[in-house]
Design an enzyme around this catalytic site. Structure first.
Site, PDB file in Angstrom:
ATOM      1  N   ASP A 161       0.842  -1.202   0.000  1.00 13.64           N
ATOM      2  CA  ASP A 161       0.000   0.000   0.000  1.00 13.64           C
ATOM      3  C   ASP A 161       0.878   1.255   0.000  1.00 13.64           C
ATOM      4  OD1 ASP A 161      -2.317  -1.736   0.425  1.00 13.64           O
ATOM      5  OD2 ASP A 161      -1.341  -2.082   2.341  1.00 13.64           O
ATOM      6  N   HIS A 189      -4.544  -3.290   6.270  1.00 11.36           N
ATOM      7  CA  HIS A 189      -4.345  -3.582   4.850  1.00 11.36           C
ATOM      8  C   HIS A 189      -5.695  -3.986   4.269  1.00 11.36           C
ATOM      9  CE1 HIS A 189      -3.065  -5.058   1.049  1.00 11.36           C
ATOM     10  NE2 HIS A 189      -3.581  -6.241   1.307  1.00 11.36           N
TER      11      HIS A 189
HETATM   12  P1  NAI Z   1      -2.179 -18.290  -3.850  1.00 15.06           P
HETATM   13  O1  NAI Z   1      -3.525 -18.891  -3.638  1.00 15.06           O
HETATM   14  O2  NAI Z   1      -1.590 -18.258  -5.220  1.00 15.06           O
HETATM   15  O3  NAI Z   1      -1.121 -19.058  -2.930  1.00 15.06           O
HETATM   16  C1  NAI Z   1      -1.341 -19.323  -1.587  1.00 15.06           C
HETATM   17  C2  NAI Z   1      -0.633 -20.618  -1.279  1.00 15.06           C
HETATM   18  O4  NAI Z   1      -0.737 -20.828   0.112  1.00 15.06           O
HETATM   19  C3  NAI Z   1      -1.246 -21.834  -1.975  1.00 15.06           C
HETATM   20  O5  NAI Z   1      -0.229 -22.531  -2.667  1.00 15.06           O
HETATM   21  C4  NAI Z   1      -1.832 -22.636  -0.814  1.00 15.06           C
HETATM   22  O6  NAI Z   1      -1.723 -24.049  -1.046  1.00 15.06           O
HETATM   23  C5  NAI Z   1      -0.955 -22.189   0.346  1.00 15.06           C
HETATM   24  N1  NAI Z   1      -1.565 -22.322   1.662  1.00 15.06           N
HETATM   25  C6  NAI Z   1      -2.837 -22.079   2.034  1.00 15.06           C
HETATM   26  N2  NAI Z   1      -3.009 -22.322   3.334  1.00 15.06           N
HETATM   27  C7  NAI Z   1      -1.807 -22.715   3.810  1.00 15.06           C
HETATM   28  C8  NAI Z   1      -1.357 -23.125   5.077  1.00 15.06           C
HETATM   29  N3  NAI Z   1      -2.189 -23.199   6.118  1.00 15.06           N
HETATM   30  N4  NAI Z   1      -0.060 -23.454   5.217  1.00 15.06           N
HETATM   31  C9  NAI Z   1       0.773 -23.416   4.171  1.00 15.06           C
HETATM   32  N5  NAI Z   1       0.398 -23.054   2.928  1.00 15.06           N
HETATM   33  C10 NAI Z   1      -0.878 -22.703   2.760  1.00 15.06           C
HETATM   34  O7  NAI Z   1      -2.240 -16.854  -3.203  1.00 15.06           O
HETATM   35  P2  NAI Z   1      -1.213 -15.640  -3.369  1.00 15.06           P
HETATM   36  O8  NAI Z   1      -1.611 -14.829  -4.538  1.00 15.06           O
HETATM   37  O9  NAI Z   1       0.169 -16.166  -3.304  1.00 15.06           O
HETATM   38  O10 NAI Z   1      -1.566 -14.777  -2.081  1.00 15.06           O
HETATM   39  C11 NAI Z   1      -1.283 -15.256  -0.781  1.00 15.06           C
HETATM   40  C12 NAI Z   1      -1.948 -14.388   0.258  1.00 15.06           C
HETATM   41  O11 NAI Z   1      -1.409 -13.077   0.245  1.00 15.06           O
HETATM   42  C13 NAI Z   1      -3.460 -14.211   0.078  1.00 15.06           C
HETATM   43  O12 NAI Z   1      -4.067 -14.296   1.355  1.00 15.06           O
HETATM   44  C14 NAI Z   1      -3.582 -12.806  -0.459  1.00 15.06           C
HETATM   45  O13 NAI Z   1      -4.848 -12.252  -0.164  1.00 15.06           O
HETATM   46  C15 NAI Z   1      -2.479 -12.134   0.307  1.00 15.06           C
HETATM   47  N6  NAI Z   1      -2.008 -10.854  -0.242  1.00 15.06           N
HETATM   48  C16 NAI Z   1      -1.643  -9.885   0.663  1.00 15.06           C
HETATM   49  C17 NAI Z   1      -1.160  -8.670   0.246  1.00 15.06           C
HETATM   50  C18 NAI Z   1      -0.758  -7.618   1.243  1.00 15.06           C
HETATM   51  O14 NAI Z   1      -0.438  -6.512   0.804  1.00 15.06           O
HETATM   52  N7  NAI Z   1      -0.741  -7.853   2.543  1.00 15.06           N
HETATM   53  C19 NAI Z   1      -1.034  -8.366  -1.189  1.00 15.06           C
HETATM   54  C20 NAI Z   1      -1.403  -9.442  -2.058  1.00 15.06           C
HETATM   55  C21 NAI Z   1      -1.880 -10.651  -1.583  1.00 15.06           C
END
Ligand code: NAI
Length: 328
Positions: A161, A189
């Site tokens: 952000d 966030h």
């Molecule tokens: P994604 O769905 O591509 O990858 C998430 C991965 O985490 C998947 O491979 C899944 O199998 C794994 N996973 C789920 N639960 C798990 C657990 N308990 N233990 C270990 N692995 C687990 O999602 P992406 O795009 O990589 O995003 C990840 C997170 O980051 C989402 O929650 C998204 O909303 C968040 N995010 C946060 C941002 C921020 O600025 N704080 C910015 C962009 C995304």
């Protein structure tokens, strides 16, 4: 050669993981002379574990001189063992028809378990960055689930952000993004966050004075930064990944190696300042040095800012109330 730093990354086979791990292994996060050991966690399901194996094969194929070791696992206690840095990226995404409340609770279970595992096996000074959403509340839950670790070491990512706000501001004021100092993003966030450019300068000149447009601030800048994540999904069909990974690298690099006097935004447990109740994980301006962050204190809060800061706080309080029964 320096002792390798153990970096745990959860959700390692996801989108952000794929944009993050290679940069960590190449030295962009902890320095070009700092070896790392990657400890990667994925869900205990075949597809996730197979994808993780593929990512680890690619990491191997990069032959990064700084990559001193790798572990892939579905067990948080293996992933967090002696971890010096933990990037908690994996989280439960919102499924079709899922209520916000259910999402919060599903994630609360994950972050309670991961906080407890960190408490049990991680380095006693582990630095934790929560990226997985809802990031602030997930960080709060992990912090509360790890009573033996320093609370101040649990942080949430507001840096994306912050970086988004920097770029919008640079465009509007027609200044170089790298010249901007003293920008803040307060709060959660989420679209309620408050990007605050009242103190921002470029080459020492006030950007508020240069732009001098309250309407642009209230009706363009603030909503555009807040809704940028949704705009990326709309355009790309997928949520921000490379920019999120980049922000995670910025956050940890500055925390461990220092921000050289620059203000950066981190979601950190409140010390009660700025009217934010103690313990709430809230985006604030900090300066970092020697592996520690120090809040920028004593900034004036005008009426407009107070209202914006209270709005994002109210959302965080509501999230906190929603998981309170799980935290004892
Ligand atoms: P994604 O769905 O591509 O990858 C998430 C991965 O985490 C998947 O491979 C899944 O199998 C794994 N996973 C789920 N639960 C798990 C657990 N308990 N233990 C270990 N692995 C687990 O999602 P992406 O795009 O990589 O995003 C990840 C997170 O980051 C989402 O929650 C998204 O909303 C968040 N995010 C946060 C941002 C921020 O600025 N704080 C910015 C962009 C995304």
């Amino acid at each position: 050669m320096k002792t390798p730093v153990r970096v745990a990354v959860t959700g390692a086979a996801g989108q952000i993981g794929y944009a993050l791990l290679f940069r960590i292994a190449s030295g962009e996060m902890l320095g070009k002379d700092q070896p790392v050991i990657l400890q990667l966690l994925e869900l205990p399901i075949d597809k996730a574990q197979a994808a993780l194996k593929g990512v680890m094969m690619e990491l191997e194929d990069c032959a990064f001189p700084l990559l001193a070791g790798m572990v892939g696992t579905d067990d948080p206690e293996v992933a967090f063992k002696d971890a010096d840095v933990a990037l908690l990226v994996g989280a439960r995404p919102r499924g079709p028809g899922m209520e916000r409340k259910d999402l919060l609770l599903e994630n609360a279970k994950i972050f309670t378990a991961q906080g407890a595992a960190l408490n049990k096996v991680a380095s006693r000074n582990v630095k934790v960055l929560v990226v997985g959403n809802p990031a602030n509340t997930n960080a709060y839950i992990a912090m509360k689930s790890a009573p033996d670790l320093p609370a101040r070491n649990f942080t949430a990512m507001l840096r994306l952000d912050h970086n988004r706000a920097l770029s919008q501001l640079a465009n509007q004021a027609n200044v170089a993004v790298g010249d901007i100092e003293n920008l803040i993003v307060w709060g959660n966030h989420s679209p309620t966050m408050y990007p605050d450019y009242r103190f921002a300068t470029a080459k020492g000149k006030s950007l508020k004075d240069a732009i001098n447009d309250a309407d642009w601030n209230a009706n363009t800048f603030i909503p555009q930064v807040g809704k940028r994540g949704a705009a990326i999904i709309e355009a790309r069909g997928l949520s921000s990944a490379a920019s999120a990974a980049n922000a995670a690298i910025d956050h940890v690099r500055d925390w461990l190696l220092g921000s050289n006097g620059k203000w950066v935004t981190m979601g950190v447990p409140s010390d009660g300042s700025y009217g934010i109740p103690e313990g709430v994980i809230y985006g604030v301006p900090v300066i970092t040095a020697n592996g520690e962050y120090t809040r920028v204190e004593g900034l004036a809060v005008d009426d407009f800012s107070r209202a914006a800061m209270d709005k994002t706080l109210a959302e965080l309080e509501e999230e906190r109330a929603g998981v309170a029964h799980l935290l004892g």
